[in-house]
Design a protein around this motif. Sequence first.
Motif, short mmCIF file in Angstrom:
data_model
loop_
_atom_site.label_atom_id
_atom_site.label_comp_id
_atom_site.label_asym_id
_atom_site.label_seq_id
_atom_site.Cartn_x
_atom_site.Cartn_y
_atom_site.Cartn_z
N ASP A 78 0.80 -1.22 0.00
CA ASP A 78 0.00 0.00 0.00
C ASP A 78 0.83 1.27 0.00
N HIS B 253 -4.59 -5.52 -2.09
CA HIS B 253 -5.25 -6.70 -1.56
C HIS B 253 -4.37 -7.33 -0.51
N LYS C 128 -4.45 1.88 -5.38
CA LYS C 128 -5.61 2.41 -4.68
C LYS C 128 -6.36 1.36 -3.88
N HIS C 129 -6.21 0.09 -4.29
CA HIS C 129 -6.96 -0.97 -3.62
C HIS C 129 -6.06 -2.18 -3.39
#
Length: 345
Positions: free
Chosen positions: A268, A341, A338-339
Motif C-alpha cells: 500500500d 489486496h 488504490k486498492h
Amino acid sequence: MANKNLNAAKTAKKDEFYTQLSDINCEMRHYRVHFRGKTVLCNCDDPRVSNFFTYFAYNFEFLGLKRLITTCYKNQDMDLFSQNKSEKAIYLIYDGDKNGNNIPDPEEIGIHPLKGDGDFRSQECIELLKQADIVVTNPPFSLFREYVAQLMEYDKKFLIIGSQNAVKYKEIFPLFMQNKMWLGNNSGDMSFKVPQEYEPRETRFWQDETWQKWRSMGNICWFTNLEIQKRYEDIILYKHYTPEEYPKYDNYDAIEVSKTDEIPEDYDGLMGVPITFMDKYNPNQFEIVALADRDCPLCTKKYTAADGKNYSDLNRNAVIIKNGQYKSLYTRIIIRNKHPHKSCI
C-alpha cells in the motif's frame, strides 16, 4: 538567419515520418463511436500523400463525419519526401460523398490556399483548429510539447502519435497525472516511410523493393484524451511484497518494481515502476504520484557514492542501494495502488 532556416529545414526533414494506413486503421477501430457528427482536423499532413486524409476521406460516411479538414505545410525543397511539390501551403475540406459512389472524388474536395506557410502555430491554421472537434495526426516529434500545449489551450479532443519518451517531458507528464491525457490502444514498434536523405547508417533503416526508404522505432505510442475500454482494464496482480524482492530506493520513500507485471498486489506504499507502466495504467486501480527525477518532491536528500559523485546531480533517474552500492536506474514513475489486496495468510 540563413543558418537558422537551414537548421529548421533539417529538423523538419528528420520529423517527416509518414504513417502507414494499416497502423491508423488498427488504432482508429477503438474510437469510432467518438466521431459521428464531428469535424476532424489533420493539421500536420500533406493531404496529397497523407494516409490520415486517406483514412478519413474513404471512411467519411462509415464514421458519420460532419467535415474533414487537412492542412499542408508549404514545400519549397525539391528533396523533401512529398511526391507533389508545392511552393504554396493549402488546406482541403471534404464534406462527404455527393455523387453516390462513396469515393472522395477530386471535384468533391475543396482546395484552398493559405496565406502563410501552413505551420500549425500560424493564426490561420489556429482558426481551422477552432472549427475542429477532434484532431488526428502524426505531429513533428521535435515540436511535440508545443503541439500538445496548443491542443490543451483550445480544449480539443485528439488522437496523435508520439515517442514514448514524451511521457517524461515536464510539460507532458502532469497531463497524465491530471487524467487529461493517456496512452491509446496500441504502442511499440511502428514503421514509417521517410525522406530520401535518410542514410543506411541510421539505425532501424531499410529500403524496400521499390527503393522506398523506411525507418522503424520501437517506442511509439498513440496519445489521446478520447475514452477507450482499455483505459479501465485492471492489471492482473499476483505477486506478494517482500523486502528482499522489492528493495527501497535510498533517495525516494518507495520500493523498486522493475517490471509492471510484477507489481505486488498487497503493497500500500509508494512504488517506482518503468514508464512502460503507462501503457497499462488504469486510473481506477492506481494513483500516479510523481516522476522520479531530480525535481521530484519525494527526493529528500543527496547521496555521495564511493567514487565521490553526487547522484542527485549526476542524473535524473531513480537511485537504489543494492548490496551496499548505488545503482542508477532508468526513469521511474512513482505510483500507489488504490486498492491493495491484503493476504489473509
